[in-house]
Structure formats: structure tokens, C-alpha cells
Write a protein that holds these residues in place. Structure first.
Motif, PDB file in Angstrom:
ATOM      1  N   THR A 143      34.472  47.461  48.344  1.00  0.00           N
ATOM      2  CA  THR A 143      35.672  47.085  47.608  1.00  0.00           C
ATOM      3  C   THR A 143      36.724  46.585  48.583  1.00  0.00           C
ATOM      4  O   THR A 143      36.745  46.962  49.758  1.00  0.00           O
ATOM      5  CB  THR A 143      36.263  48.272  46.823  1.00  0.00           C
TER       6      THR A 143
ATOM      7  N   TRP B 118      36.930  40.624  40.414  1.00  0.00           N
ATOM      8  CA  TRP B 118      38.275  41.183  40.524  1.00  0.00           C
ATOM      9  C   TRP B 118      38.587  42.008  39.287  1.00  0.00           C
ATOM     10  O   TRP B 118      38.329  41.596  38.166  1.00  0.00           O
ATOM     11  CB  TRP B 118      39.321  40.080  40.626  1.00  0.00           C
ATOM     12  N   THR B 119      39.165  43.182  39.503  1.00  0.00           N
ATOM     13  CA  THR B 119      39.733  44.008  38.445  1.00  0.00           C
ATOM     14  C   THR B 119      41.132  44.377  38.934  1.00  0.00           C
ATOM     15  O   THR B 119      41.280  45.211  39.825  1.00  0.00           O
ATOM     16  CB  THR B 119      38.896  45.288  38.207  1.00  0.00           C
TER      17      THR B 119
END
Length: 104
Positions: A64, A45-46
Motif C-alpha cells: 500500500t 486507489w481508495t
């Protein structure tokens, strides 16, 4: 290279709850994939974006998941061999994502 497979799943959970459910769901999926012999190469996760990568039988899939306030967008880059099954993969992803993001 085939175009990416994109699935947009609307929800009314709000961004934080949708992300929480997806976080829990990805851990369940990871366990199932590993039992099936599919390696999870990346799961990170970003912010509100999950980057993932899996591989099996010399095929690599990357994609994504972007969590928005009212929808979740899944984008997957399939290798040519798997792109032949894109429509079926899209239906399954949409169905399972909708189940995960349905209010309970």
C-alpha cells in the motif's frame, strides 16, 4: 513471514499534489514493469490509499501507499526470497519516491 518493508517519505507538496504526482508516477512504473515481464495484478486507489500487487517469476508482492499531508508511507509485503533484498529495495524506493515528491 518477514516483516513488511516500510518507507516513509516526507514532502511539502500537500496531500492533493502528492497524490497527483504518485498517480502519474504509478502509470509510468506500470508501463516499465510490463516491458520487464512483471505483471501488475492490482493497482487501485481508495481515497488517499493505493493498494497494489505485482508478480513475476512465481513471486507475488503486495503493498500500500498512503498519501498524507506531509509524508507518503509505502508498506510492502515481500515474499521470503525477495525479503533478502529488502535493504536494497528500501533504498531504491526511498530515492525514487523522494525524486517524485520533490518540489519543481
Amino acid at each position: 513471514m518477514p516483516k513488511p518493508l516500510i518507507v516513509d517519505i516526507p514532502h511539502d507538496l500537500g496531500q492533493a499534489e502528492a497524490k497527483r504526482r504518485l498517480s502519474e508516477g504509478t502509470e509510468q512504473v506500470r508501463a516499465l514493469l510490463m516491458k520487464s515481464g512483471i505483471a501488475v495484478d492490482q493497482l487501485a486507489w481508495t481515497g488517499d490509499r493505493l493498494d497494489f500487487g505485482v508478480s513475476a517469476v512465481a513471486q507475488k508482492v503486495a503493498g500500500t501507499i498512503d498519501v498524507g499531508q506531509e509524508s507518503v508511507r509505502l508498506e510492502v509485503r515481500l515474499p521470503f526470497l525477495l525479503a533478502l533484498f529488502a535493504e536494497k529495495i528500501q533504498k531504491v524506493a526511498s530515492k525514487e519516491g523522494t525524486l517524485l515528491l520533490t518540489k519543481k
